[in-house]
Design an enzyme around this catalytic site. Structure first.
Site, PDB file in Angstrom:
ATOM      1  N   LYS A  50       0.912  26.131  -0.265  1.00  0.00           N
ATOM      2  CA  LYS A  50       1.947  25.136  -0.001  1.00  0.00           C
ATOM      3  C   LYS A  50       2.983  25.112  -1.117  1.00  0.00           C
ATOM      4  CE  LYS A  50      -0.895  21.922   2.696  1.00  0.00           C
ATOM      5  NZ  LYS A  50      -1.456  20.566   2.766  1.00  0.00           N
ATOM      6  N   ALA A  67      -0.594  20.017  -2.504  1.00  0.00           N
ATOM      7  CA  ALA A  67      -1.938  19.438  -2.477  1.00  0.00           C
ATOM      8  C   ALA A  67      -2.532  19.564  -1.081  1.00  0.00           C
ATOM      9  CB  ALA A  67      -1.900  17.972  -2.897  1.00  0.00           C
ATOM     10  N   ASP A  68      -3.853  19.587  -1.028  1.00  0.00           N
ATOM     11  CA  ASP A  68      -4.549  19.579   0.252  1.00  0.00           C
ATOM     12  C   ASP A  68      -5.881  18.865   0.064  1.00  0.00           C
ATOM     13  OD1 ASP A  68      -4.326  20.799   3.086  1.00  0.00           O
ATOM     14  OD2 ASP A  68      -6.417  21.090   2.499  1.00  0.00           O
ATOM     15  N   THR A  69      -6.248  18.039   1.046  1.00  0.00           N
ATOM     16  CA  THR A  69      -7.464  17.232   0.963  1.00  0.00           C
ATOM     17  C   THR A  69      -8.358  17.490   2.167  1.00  0.00           C
ATOM     18  OG1 THR A  69      -6.255  15.495  -0.215  1.00  0.00           O
ATOM     19  CG2 THR A  69      -8.347  14.858   0.788  1.00  0.00           C
ATOM     20  N   GLY A 104      -7.297  19.788  -3.564  1.00  0.00           N
ATOM     21  CA  GLY A 104      -6.763  20.849  -4.406  1.00  0.00           C
ATOM     22  C   GLY A 104      -5.344  20.486  -4.779  1.00  0.00           C
TER      23      GLY A 104
END
EC number: 3.6.1.9
Length: 191
Positions: A50, A67-69, A104
């Site tokens: 991203k 970010a990624d959740t 992340g």
């Protein structure tokens, strides 16, 4: 220096806004891929993709945050529910148990494409719930577009028994980790 959030998440926008940051949002539209990796590696890879995608599009110097959740229970990744039935199945599987939220985070400096990726993990316990309570929560509508089908910062606070770790990580952006990386690796100071 210009700060860019490579995310369409309104929660991440709100968290950065609450810090008084002046930033721009550019959605990355990165496709999610097979999650055969450890959850921490998976979210770091997605956050990297991203952030780097947006960084490469920019013509000016900036710091880009990606970010990624995800929510993980017993090695099973729970993404965002597609519909009411899937939200029910997710919440039913989480209730009365502990799960882990992984986020992340990747920061990229466009000047030289230096980047740092890291992750945060938080343990979350969801209360034992009656089916009526699960459906009432689903009817609030906030379960959609949320990994694991709940939002800890909204009505979801009513179903969370406790957490161990970073609250903001569960919301979608580990603010303390972001602060530390920006300061230590990029000499960007938020305080």
């Amino acid at each position: 220096m210009k700060i860019v959030l490579a995310s369409k998440s309104p929660r991440r926008r709100e968290l950065l806004s609450n810090l008084g940051l002046d930033f721009e949002v550019i959605e990355s539209n990165v496709e999610e891929f097979s999650n055969e990796k450890h959850p921490s590696r998976y979210v770091m890879d997605l956050s990297f993709n991203k952030a780097m995608l947006v960084a490469k599009k920019l013509k000016e110097e900036a710091i880009v945050i990606g970010a990624d959740t995800i929510v993980v229970i017993e090695d099973k990744v729970l993404g965002k529910p597609k519909d009411r039935d899937e939200a029910y199945i997710m919440l039913k599987s989480l209730q009365g148990r502990v799960h882990t939220v992984y986020t992340g985070i990747t920061i990229v400096r466009t000047e030289d494409f230096k980047y740092v990726s890291d992750f945060e993990e938080t343990k979350v316990w969801i209360k034992k719930l009656q089916d009526e309570e699960i459906f009432n929560y689903i009817d609030t509508g906030e379960c959609y577009d949320k990994a694991g089908a709940y939002a800890i910062q909204g009505f979801g606070a009513l179903i969370v028994e406790k957490i161990v770790g970073d609250y903001f990580n569960v919301v979608g952006l580990p603010i303390s980790k972001l602060f530390d990386i920006l300061k230590r690796e990029f000499d960007v100071r938020l305080l």
